[in-house]
Design a protein around this motif. Sequence first.
Motif, PDB file in Angstrom:
ATOM      1  N   GLU A 363       0.843  -1.184   0.000  1.00  0.00           N
ATOM      2  CA  GLU A 363       0.000   0.000   0.000  1.00  0.00           C
ATOM      3  C   GLU A 363       0.887   1.246   0.000  1.00  0.00           C
ATOM      4  O   GLU A 363       1.883   1.311   0.724  1.00  0.00           O
ATOM      5  N   LEU A 364       0.534   2.237  -0.803  1.00  0.00           N
ATOM      6  CA  LEU A 364       1.255   3.502  -0.805  1.00  0.00           C
ATOM      7  C   LEU A 364       0.738   4.335   0.365  1.00  0.00           C
ATOM      8  O   LEU A 364      -0.417   4.737   0.396  1.00  0.00           O
ATOM      9  N   VAL A 365       1.612   4.569   1.340  1.00  0.00           N
ATOM     10  CA  VAL A 365       1.238   5.257   2.570  1.00  0.00           C
ATOM     11  C   VAL A 365       1.975   6.594   2.627  1.00  0.00           C
ATOM     12  O   VAL A 365       3.204   6.634   2.572  1.00  0.00           O
ATOM     13  N   ASP A 366       1.238   7.668   2.746  1.00  0.00           N
ATOM     14  CA  ASP A 366       1.829   9.010   2.798  1.00  0.00           C
ATOM     15  C   ASP A 366       1.895   9.458   4.252  1.00  0.00           C
ATOM     16  O   ASP A 366       0.924   9.978   4.812  1.00  0.00           O
ATOM     17  N   HIS A 367       3.024   9.226   4.881  1.00  0.00           N
ATOM     18  CA  HIS A 367       3.231   9.553   6.292  1.00  0.00           C
ATOM     19  C   HIS A 367       3.816  10.953   6.408  1.00  0.00           C
ATOM     20  O   HIS A 367       4.685  11.340   5.623  1.00  0.00           O
ATOM     21  N   GLU A 368       3.337  11.704   7.379  1.00  0.00           N
ATOM     22  CA  GLU A 368       3.746  13.104   7.498  1.00  0.00           C
ATOM     23  C   GLU A 368       5.248  13.264   7.700  1.00  0.00           C
ATOM     24  O   GLU A 368       5.841  14.237   7.237  1.00  0.00           O
ATOM     25  N   SER A 369       5.892  12.315   8.381  1.00  0.00           N
ATOM     26  CA  SER A 369       7.324  12.447   8.669  1.00  0.00           C
ATOM     27  C   SER A 369       8.213  11.795   7.616  1.00  0.00           C
ATOM     28  O   SER A 369       9.381  12.133   7.506  1.00  0.00           O
ATOM     29  N   THR A 370       7.692  10.847   6.871  1.00  0.00           N
ATOM     30  CA  THR A 370       8.516  10.121   5.904  1.00  0.00           C
ATOM     31  C   THR A 370       8.170  10.434   4.459  1.00  0.00           C
ATOM     32  O   THR A 370       8.966  10.141   3.563  1.00  0.00           O
ATOM     33  N   GLY A 371       6.978  10.991   4.222  1.00  0.00           N
ATOM     34  CA  GLY A 371       6.506  11.114   2.860  1.00  0.00           C
ATOM     35  C   GLY A 371       5.926   9.789   2.404  1.00  0.00           C
ATOM     36  O   GLY A 371       5.754   8.855   3.196  1.00  0.00           O
ATOM     37  N   PRO A 372       5.628   9.663   1.110  1.00  0.00           N
ATOM     38  CA  PRO A 372       5.003   8.425   0.619  1.00  0.00           C
ATOM     39  C   PRO A 372       5.978   7.246   0.594  1.00  0.00           C
ATOM     40  O   PRO A 372       7.109   7.384   0.138  1.00  0.00           O
ATOM     41  N   TYR A 373       5.525   6.128   1.135  1.00  0.00           N
ATOM     42  CA  TYR A 373       6.296   4.890   1.150  1.00  0.00           C
ATOM     43  C   TYR A 373       5.364   3.730   0.835  1.00  0.00           C
ATOM     44  O   TYR A 373       4.182   3.749   1.185  1.00  0.00           O
ATOM     45  N   TRP A 391      -5.462   5.434   7.959  1.00  0.00           N
ATOM     46  CA  TRP A 391      -4.470   6.504   8.111  1.00  0.00           C
ATOM     47  C   TRP A 391      -3.109   5.881   8.424  1.00  0.00           C
ATOM     48  O   TRP A 391      -3.020   4.721   8.833  1.00  0.00           O
ATOM     49  N   PRO A 392      -2.030   6.642   8.228  1.00  0.00           N
ATOM     50  CA  PRO A 392      -0.690   6.105   8.512  1.00  0.00           C
ATOM     51  C   PRO A 392      -0.472   5.878  10.004  1.00  0.00           C
ATOM     52  O   PRO A 392      -1.277   6.313  10.853  1.00  0.00           O
ATOM     53  N   SER A 393       0.642   5.244  10.337  1.00  0.00           N
ATOM     54  CA  SER A 393       0.987   5.037  11.743  1.00  0.00           C
ATOM     55  C   SER A 393       1.141   6.373  12.452  1.00  0.00           C
ATOM     56  O   SER A 393       1.587   7.358  11.859  1.00  0.00           O
TER      57      SER A 393
END
Length: 430
Positions: A363-373, A391-393
């Motif tokens: 899954e493409l996860v856009d985390h506020e601290s890492t960006g999309p991963y 939502w992301p972790s």
Amino acid sequence: RIWRVSLALENVRILDFSRIWAGPHCTKLLADMGAEVIKVESTRIWDPHRTIVGSGNLPNGELGPDPWNRSGWFNTLHMSKYGITLDLATRQGKLIAKELVNISDVVIENFRAGSMDKIGLGYETLRKIKPDLVMMSMPAFGNTGPWREFIQYGVGQEQLGGVASVTGYHGDDAPIKSGVNFGDPIAGAHAAGAVMSALLYRRRSGQGLFIDLSQLESTISVIGEHILDYQMNKCNPEKLGNRHPIYAPHGVYRCRATRPNDDVNHVRDEDWVTIAVTSDMEWKDLCRVIGKPALANDDRFISTLTRQDHIEELDAILSQWVADFDSYEVMTKLQVANIPCTPVLSGEGIFNDPQFQYRQLLELVDHESTGPYLLPGFAWKMSKTPTTLRWPSPRLGQHNYEIFGELLGMAFDEIEDMESQGIIGDTPLS
């Protein structure tokens, strides 16, 4: 009218005190099915998985301003969970924890036995607050017995649980670790199943439960047939490598390299393929595909038993055949003939595999601290209650104001006061 498909566990609230892998894996599986999971940490003692941040996390090789929010391990295990910080060593922290217990359905922890009792949050205390509470306690060795106070992690469960005694290369007596801390996800999956069983029991009876899950015993259960064989027949398990006690041929075979490599001794993972023949019909089909139909009637290979007796000859024949093709060519030829076969894949290979792409394994996860991963998604697909990434972790303490304010009804000034005292926060103090 727009109809929203409900999630299987969307009305279940879980207060999650667990750390590392086993407990968080349990709550991840439950969160995937819609449970509202509130991850509890503190600014002094936070989940150690937050510290696993590789070099090169940013393009310039730096770790970033908040490396504790950038761990791939943590961010994989805590998607769709809320995250709060709460210092349980303080009186106010304990009182707030009890308020959260009062509005929760499940509490989970995986500390050393007795740890929750020592801080005043043991089951006997919590059940007085919430009589129908389901509490999952999963210390390494359970809550009873002579080893109850010992500390252990998944890295040692394979050895103590006997799993390392059955893994390894054929003919090699040395125990070999699986490559991951195998006990953690096994215990986590068993814990998730136990929690769902307890919730079903509570629905039917109206009563809560205390679940004492030993991570060691959970790990031992996966080699139950070998334990029974020793108890009944005094037979120690034989290391088989990639072979199978019944099926033959059954193994991993080296294929033709799919691209040049400067190191001639290095072959990418994608250049290996697994083949498993599970019946005499599949064996006949395999002989036809590899262009040696006469082998199907060869006395050495005519049945499963005789093929086991000549397994090394079989492996040599298959190794010679697959060497002319890459792993996907072999897979296609054999799967068309209904013979179980698949390439051995690296991380890159999994990303590029069309089957995994179609199934949305990543899954493409856009985390506020890492960006999309790209992170591992859901292990199953359910038709009536489909899983969804909500939502992301959570970043450390990300949902403090949401949980304490909106859920518990605390005033903004009161939450700010707790933050100033260090009872909650979003930055580690250690």
